[in-house]
Write a protein that holds these residues in place. Structure first.
Motif, PDB file in Angstrom:
ATOM      1  N   LYS A   1       5.842 -19.697  15.194  1.00 38.97           N
ATOM      2  CA  LYS A   1       6.347 -18.780  16.188  1.00 38.97           C
ATOM      3  C   LYS A   1       5.428 -17.562  16.284  1.00 38.97           C
ATOM      4  CE  LYS A   1      10.733 -17.648  17.929  1.00 38.97           C
ATOM      5  NZ  LYS A   1      12.105 -17.723  17.925  1.00 38.97           N
ATOM      6  N   GLU A   2       5.461 -16.861  17.369  1.00 43.90           N
ATOM      7  CA  GLU A   2       4.557 -15.734  17.613  1.00 43.90           C
ATOM      8  C   GLU A   2       5.024 -14.505  16.843  1.00 43.90           C
ATOM      9  OE1 GLU A   2       4.990 -15.722  21.798  1.00 43.90           O
ATOM     10  OE2 GLU A   2       3.593 -17.356  22.082  1.00 43.90           O
ATOM     11  N   TYR A   3       4.579 -14.387  15.605  1.00 45.47           N
ATOM     12  CA  TYR A   3       5.033 -13.342  14.698  1.00 45.47           C
ATOM     13  C   TYR A   3       3.967 -12.278  14.479  1.00 45.47           C
ATOM     14  CZ  TYR A   3       6.968 -11.333  10.379  1.00 45.47           C
ATOM     15  OH  TYR A   3       7.452 -10.487   9.430  1.00 45.47           O
ATOM     16  N   GLU A   4       2.761 -12.509  14.934  1.00 46.38           N
ATOM     17  CA  GLU A   4       1.641 -11.622  14.618  1.00 46.38           C
ATOM     18  C   GLU A   4       1.873 -10.189  15.082  1.00 46.38           C
ATOM     19  OE1 GLU A   4       0.650 -15.743  14.575  1.00 46.38           O
ATOM     20  OE2 GLU A   4       1.369 -14.549  16.247  1.00 46.38           O
ATOM     21  N   GLU A   5       2.277 -10.016  16.334  1.00 44.48           N
ATOM     22  CA  GLU A   5       2.475  -8.667  16.861  1.00 44.48           C
ATOM     23  C   GLU A   5       3.662  -7.986  16.196  1.00 44.48           C
ATOM     24  OE1 GLU A   5       2.646  -9.590  21.002  1.00 44.48           O
ATOM     25  OE2 GLU A   5       0.482  -9.435  21.243  1.00 44.48           O
ATOM     26  N   THR A   6       4.719  -8.744  15.933  1.00 52.23           N
ATOM     27  CA  THR A   6       5.885  -8.187  15.240  1.00 52.23           C
ATOM     28  C   THR A   6       5.514  -7.764  13.829  1.00 52.23           C
ATOM     29  OG1 THR A   6       7.328  -9.624  16.536  1.00 52.23           O
ATOM     30  CG2 THR A   6       8.256  -8.693  14.519  1.00 52.23           C
ATOM     31  N   ALA A   7       4.747  -8.594  13.136  1.00 52.45           N
ATOM     32  CA  ALA A   7       4.318  -8.262  11.776  1.00 52.45           C
ATOM     33  C   ALA A   7       3.485  -6.986  11.774  1.00 52.45           C
ATOM     34  CB  ALA A   7       3.526  -9.416  11.172  1.00 52.45           C
ATOM     35  N   ALA A   8       2.642  -6.804  12.776  1.00 52.95           N
ATOM     36  CA  ALA A   8       1.824  -5.589  12.853  1.00 52.95           C
ATOM     37  C   ALA A   8       2.709  -4.353  13.006  1.00 52.95           C
ATOM     38  CB  ALA A   8       0.831  -5.689  14.006  1.00 52.95           C
ATOM     39  N   VAL A   9       3.754  -4.459  13.812  1.00 50.65           N
ATOM     40  CA  VAL A   9       4.682  -3.332  13.985  1.00 50.65           C
ATOM     41  C   VAL A   9       5.424  -3.052  12.680  1.00 50.65           C
ATOM     42  CG1 VAL A   9       6.778  -2.567  15.181  1.00 50.65           C
ATOM     43  CG2 VAL A   9       4.942  -3.666  16.458  1.00 50.65           C
ATOM     44  N   ILE A  10       5.879  -4.103  12.006  1.00 47.28           N
ATOM     45  CA  ILE A  10       6.587  -3.940  10.733  1.00 47.28           C
ATOM     46  C   ILE A  10       5.679  -3.270   9.697  1.00 47.28           C
ATOM     47  CG2 ILE A  10       7.578  -5.209   8.768  1.00 47.28           C
ATOM     48  CD1 ILE A  10       8.630  -7.236  10.898  1.00 47.28           C
ATOM     49  N   LEU A  11       4.428  -3.710   9.622  1.00 47.35           N
ATOM     50  CA  LEU A  11       3.483  -3.114   8.677  1.00 47.35           C
ATOM     51  C   LEU A  11       3.201  -1.653   9.018  1.00 47.35           C
ATOM     52  CD1 LEU A  11       0.988  -6.084   8.242  1.00 47.35           C
ATOM     53  CD2 LEU A  11       2.623  -5.233   6.548  1.00 47.35           C
ATOM     54  N   THR A  12       3.075  -1.353  10.303  1.00 43.79           N
ATOM     55  CA  THR A  12       2.834   0.033  10.720  1.00 43.79           C
ATOM     56  C   THR A  12       4.025   0.914  10.353  1.00 43.79           C
ATOM     57  OG1 THR A  12       1.426  -0.712  12.527  1.00 43.79           O
ATOM     58  CG2 THR A  12       2.310   1.520  12.688  1.00 43.79           C
ATOM     59  N   GLN A  13       5.243   0.419  10.598  1.00 41.48           N
ATOM     60  CA  GLN A  13       6.438   1.181  10.233  1.00 41.48           C
ATOM     61  C   GLN A  13       6.501   1.411   8.727  1.00 41.48           C
ATOM     62  OE1 GLN A  13       9.431  -1.347  11.991  1.00 41.48           O
ATOM     63  NE2 GLN A  13       9.526  -0.111  13.866  1.00 41.48           N
ATOM     64  N   LYS A  14       6.140   0.388   7.957  1.00 44.49           N
ATOM     65  CA  LYS A  14       6.147   0.530   6.501  1.00 44.49           C
ATOM     66  C   LYS A  14       5.125   1.573   6.062  1.00 44.49           C
ATOM     67  CE  LYS A  14       5.688  -2.006   2.187  1.00 44.49           C
ATOM     68  NZ  LYS A  14       5.438  -3.286   1.534  1.00 44.49           N
ATOM     69  N   LEU A  15       3.945   1.562   6.665  1.00 47.16           N
ATOM     70  CA  LEU A  15       2.904   2.535   6.336  1.00 47.16           C
ATOM     71  C   LEU A  15       3.371   3.953   6.655  1.00 47.16           C
ATOM     72  CD1 LEU A  15      -0.030   3.182   5.475  1.00 47.16           C
ATOM     73  CD2 LEU A  15      -0.671   2.852   7.869  1.00 47.16           C
ATOM     74  N   LEU A  16       3.971   4.141   7.817  1.00 46.28           N
ATOM     75  CA  LEU A  16       4.430   5.470   8.212  1.00 46.28           C
ATOM     76  C   LEU A  16       5.573   5.952   7.326  1.00 46.28           C
ATOM     77  CD1 LEU A  16       4.238   5.113  12.082  1.00 46.28           C
ATOM     78  CD2 LEU A  16       2.655   6.334  10.570  1.00 46.28           C
ATOM     79  N   LYS A  17       6.466   5.035   6.951  1.00 50.49           N
ATOM     80  CA  LYS A  17       7.591   5.403   6.090  1.00 50.49           C
ATOM     81  C   LYS A  17       7.104   5.790   4.694  1.00 50.49           C
ATOM     82  CE  LYS A  17      11.614   3.413   6.447  1.00 50.49           C
ATOM     83  NZ  LYS A  17      12.706   2.419   6.406  1.00 50.49           N
ATOM     84  N   ALA A  18       6.130   5.057   4.174  1.00 54.09           N
ATOM     85  CA  ALA A  18       5.595   5.331   2.838  1.00 54.09           C
ATOM     86  C   ALA A  18       4.724   6.585   2.837  1.00 54.09           C
ATOM     87  CB  ALA A  18       4.782   4.141   2.339  1.00 54.09           C
ATOM     88  N   GLY A  19       4.163   6.889   3.995  1.00 56.78           N
ATOM     89  CA  GLY A  19       3.240   8.022   4.083  1.00 56.78           C
ATOM     90  C   GLY A  19       1.816   7.532   4.015  1.00 56.78           C
ATOM     91  N   THR A  20       1.027   7.945   4.961  1.00 56.27           N
ATOM     92  CA  THR A  20      -0.360   7.453   5.013  1.00 56.27           C
ATOM     93  C   THR A  20      -1.174   7.919   3.813  1.00 56.27           C
ATOM     94  OG1 THR A  20      -0.932   9.325   6.437  1.00 56.27           O
ATOM     95  CG2 THR A  20      -0.416   7.249   7.529  1.00 56.27           C
ATOM     96  N   SER A  21      -0.731   8.953   3.120  1.00 60.51           N
ATOM     97  CA  SER A  21      -1.472   9.403   1.935  1.00 60.51           C
ATOM     98  C   SER A  21      -1.334   8.418   0.776  1.00 60.51           C
ATOM     99  CB  SER A  21      -1.001  10.787   1.501  1.00 60.51           C
ATOM    100  OG  SER A  21       0.369  10.740   1.156  1.00 60.51           O
ATOM    101  N   ARG A  22      -0.294   7.561   0.821  1.00 58.33           N
ATOM    102  CA  ARG A  22      -0.114   6.562  -0.239  1.00 58.33           C
ATOM    103  C   ARG A  22      -1.119   5.420  -0.119  1.00 58.33           C
ATOM    104  NH1 ARG A  22       4.817   2.820  -1.586  1.00 58.33           N
ATOM    105  NH2 ARG A  22       4.242   2.284  -3.701  1.00 58.33           N
ATOM    106  N   MET A  23      -1.541   5.124   1.105  1.00 57.79           N
ATOM    107  CA  MET A  23      -2.524   4.067   1.363  1.00 57.79           C
ATOM    108  C   MET A  23      -3.575   4.641   2.322  1.00 57.79           C
ATOM    109  SD  MET A  23       0.135   0.895   1.792  1.00 57.79           S
ATOM    110  CE  MET A  23       1.685   1.744   2.010  1.00 57.79           C
ATOM    111  N   PRO A  24      -4.384   5.571   1.845  1.00 57.55           N
ATOM    112  CA  PRO A  24      -5.272   6.330   2.743  1.00 57.55           C
ATOM    113  C   PRO A  24      -6.389   5.518   3.396  1.00 57.55           C
ATOM    114  CG  PRO A  24      -5.786   6.822   0.460  1.00 57.55           C
ATOM    115  CD  PRO A  24      -4.546   5.975   0.455  1.00 57.55           C
TER     116      PRO A  24
END
Length: 101
Positions: A1-24
């Motif tokens: 199934k076409e999950y690539e774009e959804t996965a990118a959004v999920i990863l971006t949300q996770k990055l923003l929630k964790a804080g970009t300084s955690r994974m600079p």
């Protein structure tokens, strides 16, 4: 199934929630339906990518491999669409579906 774009959004949300300084080292994240099974993460550190992908369904950060900067454009180029000639038949391997919004 076409999950690539959804996965990118999920990863971006996770990055923003964790804080970009955690994974600079992570600079961008995107997925394309035209590249099935791939999510692109721009990063100079594979450990940050692995950390980002942890606990995200159907995304495996340990299967990361670098794309050389001189071949990035090849991965971003759209593949030509198949256009059947007039009068030919096309066999569908999957049923057509409708999207309800």
């Amino acid at each position: 199934k076409e999950y690539e774009e959804t996965a990118a959004v999920i990863l971006t949300q996770k990055l923003l929630k964790a804080g970009t300084s955690r994974m600079p080292s992570i600079k961008s994240i995107f997925g394309r339906v035209s590249c099935p099974g791939w999510v692109f993460v721009e990063s100079s550190n594979h450990l940050d990518v692995d950390l980002l992908c942890q606990d995200v369904r159907d995304v495996y950060g340990h299967q990361v491999f670098p794309v050389p900067s001189d071949s990035v454009a090849d991965y971003l180029r759209e593949l030509p669409l198949f256009v059947p000639e007039i009068g030919t038949f096309v066999c569908l391997n999957a049923p057509l579906s409708t999207m309800v919004i």
